[in-house]
Design a protein around this motif. Structure first.
Motif, PDB file in Angstrom:
ATOM      1  N   LEU A 171      -4.736 -12.221 -18.843  1.00  0.00           N
ATOM      2  CA  LEU A 171      -4.755 -11.557 -17.439  1.00  0.00           C
ATOM      3  C   LEU A 171      -3.142 -11.558 -17.295  1.00  0.00           C
ATOM      4  CD1 LEU A 171      -7.622 -13.046 -15.866  1.00  0.00           C
ATOM      5  CD2 LEU A 171      -7.381 -10.724 -16.900  1.00  0.00           C
ATOM      6  N   THR A 172      -2.334 -12.550 -17.819  1.00  0.00           N
ATOM      7  CA  THR A 172      -0.762 -12.285 -17.398  1.00  0.00           C
ATOM      8  C   THR A 172      -0.310 -10.863 -17.831  1.00  0.00           C
ATOM      9  OG1 THR A 172      -0.404 -13.301 -19.920  1.00  0.00           O
ATOM     10  CG2 THR A 172      -0.390 -14.746 -17.728  1.00  0.00           C
ATOM     11  N   GLU A 173      -0.740 -10.160 -18.882  1.00  0.00           N
ATOM     12  CA  GLU A 173      -0.352  -9.015 -19.380  1.00  0.00           C
ATOM     13  C   GLU A 173      -0.600  -7.865 -18.066  1.00  0.00           C
ATOM     14  OE1 GLU A 173      -2.099  -7.850 -22.782  1.00  0.00           O
ATOM     15  OE2 GLU A 173      -2.067  -9.686 -23.672  1.00  0.00           O
ATOM     16  N   LEU A 174      -1.408  -8.347 -17.110  1.00  0.00           N
ATOM     17  CA  LEU A 174      -1.739  -7.381 -15.909  1.00  0.00           C
ATOM     18  C   LEU A 174      -0.561  -7.809 -14.681  1.00  0.00           C
ATOM     19  CD1 LEU A 174      -5.650  -7.495 -15.650  1.00  0.00           C
ATOM     20  CD2 LEU A 174      -3.999  -5.874 -16.887  1.00  0.00           C
ATOM     21  N   GLY A 175       0.179  -8.535 -14.938  1.00  0.00           N
ATOM     22  CA  GLY A 175       1.477  -8.807 -13.817  1.00  0.00           C
ATOM     23  C   GLY A 175       0.892 -10.504 -13.159  1.00  0.00           C
ATOM     24  N   LEU A 176      -0.144 -10.931 -13.439  1.00  0.00           N
ATOM     25  CA  LEU A 176      -0.470 -12.255 -12.869  1.00  0.00           C
ATOM     26  C   LEU A 176       0.323 -13.387 -13.589  1.00  0.00           C
ATOM     27  CD1 LEU A 176      -4.349 -11.292 -12.609  1.00  0.00           C
ATOM     28  CD2 LEU A 176      -2.568 -11.266 -10.639  1.00  0.00           C
ATOM     29  N   THR A 177       0.487 -14.466 -12.621  1.00  0.00           N
ATOM     30  CA  THR A 177       1.088 -15.577 -13.302  1.00  0.00           C
ATOM     31  C   THR A 177      -0.213 -16.721 -13.406  1.00  0.00           C
ATOM     32  OG1 THR A 177       1.094 -16.666 -10.991  1.00  0.00           O
ATOM     33  CG2 THR A 177       3.036 -15.377 -11.893  1.00  0.00           C
ATOM     34  N   GLU A 178       0.173 -17.788 -14.486  1.00  0.00           N
ATOM     35  CA  GLU A 178      -0.851 -18.410 -14.742  1.00  0.00           C
ATOM     36  C   GLU A 178      -1.431 -19.230 -13.406  1.00  0.00           C
ATOM     37  OE1 GLU A 178      -0.192 -20.963 -18.019  1.00  0.00           O
ATOM     38  OE2 GLU A 178      -0.055 -19.444 -19.373  1.00  0.00           O
ATOM     39  N   ARG A 179      -0.674 -19.549 -12.649  1.00  0.00           N
ATOM     40  CA  ARG A 179      -1.050 -20.273 -11.356  1.00  0.00           C
ATOM     41  C   ARG A 179      -1.987 -19.277 -10.279  1.00  0.00           C
ATOM     42  NH1 ARG A 179       0.306 -24.479  -8.125  1.00  0.00           N
ATOM     43  NH2 ARG A 179       0.248 -24.136  -5.839  1.00  0.00           N
ATOM     44  N   GLN A 180      -1.806 -17.902 -10.474  1.00  0.00           N
ATOM     45  CA  GLN A 180      -2.391 -17.060  -9.679  1.00  0.00           C
ATOM     46  C   GLN A 180      -3.934 -16.909 -10.502  1.00  0.00           C
ATOM     47  OE1 GLN A 180       0.024 -13.430  -9.734  1.00  0.00           O
ATOM     48  NE2 GLN A 180       0.458 -13.841  -7.471  1.00  0.00           N
ATOM     49  N   ILE A 181      -3.913 -16.838 -11.678  1.00  0.00           N
ATOM     50  CA  ILE A 181      -5.025 -16.624 -12.404  1.00  0.00           C
ATOM     51  C   ILE A 181      -5.838 -18.114 -12.170  1.00  0.00           C
ATOM     52  CG2 ILE A 181      -6.056 -16.713 -14.999  1.00  0.00           C
ATOM     53  CD1 ILE A 181      -3.582 -15.266 -15.820  1.00  0.00           C
ATOM     54  N   ARG A 182      -5.189 -19.356 -12.253  1.00  0.00           N
ATOM     55  CA  ARG A 182      -5.880 -20.655 -12.169  1.00  0.00           C
ATOM     56  C   ARG A 182      -6.658 -20.727 -10.525  1.00  0.00           C
ATOM     57  NH1 ARG A 182      -2.028 -23.272 -13.301  1.00  0.00           N
ATOM     58  NH2 ARG A 182      -2.605 -23.392 -15.789  1.00  0.00           N
ATOM     59  N   ASP A 183      -5.840 -20.218  -9.730  1.00  0.00           N
ATOM     60  CA  ASP A 183      -6.115 -20.382  -8.278  1.00  0.00           C
ATOM     61  C   ASP A 183      -7.277 -19.637  -7.915  1.00  0.00           C
ATOM     62  OD1 ASP A 183      -4.444 -22.726  -8.269  1.00  0.00           O
ATOM     63  OD2 ASP A 183      -2.722 -21.460  -7.170  1.00  0.00           O
ATOM     64  N   ASN A 184      -7.348 -18.231  -8.430  1.00  0.00           N
ATOM     65  CA  ASN A 184      -8.054 -17.182  -7.825  1.00  0.00           C
ATOM     66  C   ASN A 184      -9.067 -16.451  -8.706  1.00  0.00           C
ATOM     67  OD1 ASN A 184      -6.441 -16.934  -5.212  1.00  0.00           O
ATOM     68  ND2 ASN A 184      -4.911 -16.273  -6.720  1.00  0.00           N
ATOM     69  N   LEU A 185      -8.925 -16.759 -10.131  1.00  0.00           N
ATOM     70  CA  LEU A 185      -9.892 -16.038 -10.859  1.00  0.00           C
ATOM     71  C   LEU A 185     -10.766 -16.988 -11.983  1.00  0.00           C
ATOM     72  CD1 LEU A 185      -7.578 -13.036 -11.970  1.00  0.00           C
ATOM     73  CD2 LEU A 185      -9.468 -13.100 -10.169  1.00  0.00           C
ATOM     74  N   MET A 186     -10.316 -18.399 -11.735  1.00  0.00           N
ATOM     75  CA  MET A 186     -11.052 -19.171 -12.561  1.00  0.00           C
ATOM     76  C   MET A 186     -12.086 -20.203 -11.909  1.00  0.00           C
ATOM     77  SD  MET A 186      -7.905 -20.338 -15.353  1.00  0.00           S
ATOM     78  CE  MET A 186      -9.001 -21.533 -16.081  1.00  0.00           C
ATOM     79  N   PHE A 187     -13.330 -20.074 -11.711  1.00  0.00           N
ATOM     80  CA  PHE A 187     -14.451 -20.763 -11.349  1.00  0.00           C
ATOM     81  C   PHE A 187     -15.136 -21.765 -12.495  1.00  0.00           C
ATOM     82  CE2 PHE A 187     -14.203 -16.583  -9.086  1.00  0.00           C
ATOM     83  CZ  PHE A 187     -13.224 -17.116  -8.119  1.00  0.00           C
ATOM     84  N   PHE A 188     -15.017 -21.236 -13.440  1.00  0.00           N
ATOM     85  CA  PHE A 188     -15.980 -22.350 -14.522  1.00  0.00           C
ATOM     86  C   PHE A 188     -15.117 -22.837 -15.691  1.00  0.00           C
ATOM     87  CE2 PHE A 188     -18.622 -18.392 -13.334  1.00  0.00           C
ATOM     88  CZ  PHE A 188     -19.388 -19.134 -12.256  1.00  0.00           C
ATOM     89  N   SER A 189     -13.758 -22.776 -15.566  1.00  0.00           N
ATOM     90  CA  SER A 189     -13.044 -23.209 -16.577  1.00  0.00           C
ATOM     91  C   SER A 189     -11.903 -24.154 -15.852  1.00  0.00           C
ATOM     92  CB  SER A 189     -12.338 -22.128 -17.321  1.00  0.00           C
ATOM     93  OG  SER A 189     -13.474 -21.280 -18.301  1.00  0.00           O
TER      94      SER A 189
END
Length: 251
Positions: free
Chosen positions: A65-83
């Protein structure tokens, strides 16, 4: 949340391989938003909130998802619920063994669904775009839902809170081959949290993400293909002129 997940599993137990069925309903043209980063980011958010509860995307990892311009922090804080790790695969929080034992089928993986649903005359995103926008209430079904693009679908409407409840206005027309049912429009029975225009745009974003997820390099492949064709065109002209120069003095 648990009741919603169980409801989805019951539906999928009733209709194994629901997404693999062929649609005879006329498909709407989905906008191609795979180059729109804002749309893809919103689609990723909708996917993890409304699809990832029951479905997995096990051939795709969160860190892509970083290829969509998101940072790993944004992914971890907003898009990860089960991992816990950003490099994990996008898996649903359901025990596959128990799902299969209890209901006889597992919710299908959605990583490649946009490609697998493609037909000879339409891309898979058209099918998904139409499917997610043509749900309607049907009290004769155990889930309470049906779908014009997939009659007697086992999956309930995952976006009903956004869309609300609608009733299709169907007209039966007699033809030389019998009677044909034609969709004339929709009647809004209960409003959703989005207007119809907002909902259509949200579905377009979700479908765009699923289309991109099925082949993240598709836009790069198309751009590379254009340059290859340009090179071949220029090389053809050069080869043609060299051939003419080589044979010009040969009688």
């Amino acid at each position: 949340m648990k009741k919603w997940i169980v409801g989805c599993l019951i539906a999928f137990g009733m209709a194994s391989g629901a997404l693999a069925a062929k649609s005879e309903f006329p498909l709407d043209k989905a906008p191609n938003l795979t180059n729109d980063m804002a749309a893809l980011q919103n689609g990723a958010k909708l996917f993890v909130n409304y699809c990832l509860n029951c479905h997995s995307a096990s051939f795709f990892r969160y860190n892509r998802l970083t290829e969509l311009g998101l940072t790993e922090r944004q992914i971890r804080d907003n898009l990860m619920f089960f991992s816990d790790r950003v490099g994990d695969q996008m898996r649903a929080n359901i025990d596959p063994a128990q799902a299969k034992e209890w209901f006889g089928a597992q919710p299908p993986d959605l990583t490649l669904v946009a490609r697998s649903r493609s037909g000879y005359t339409y891309p898979g995103r058209d099918y998904l775009y139409t499917l997610l926008r043509t749900y309607y209430r049907d009290d004769t079904k155990i889930t309470g839902w049906n779908n014009l693009a997939f009659d007697s679908i086992g999956m309930p409407n995952p976006l009903w809170e956004l869309q609300g409840e609608r009733r299709p206005i169907i007209e039966t027309v007699s033809t030389g081959h019998g009677e044909t049912r034609i969709l004339r429009g929709w009647e809004q029975v209960k409003p959703g949290t989005m207007s119809p225009a907002e909902f259509d745009r949200a579905v377009a974003d979700l479908v765009a993400f699923m289309d991109w997820m099925s082949e993240p390099n598709q836009n790069q492949r198309v751009r590379l293909g254009v340059w290859v064709m340009i090179f071949l065109g220029v090389f053809t002209i050069v080869a043609w002129r060299l051939n003419a120069a080589y044979w010009k003095d040969v009688k």
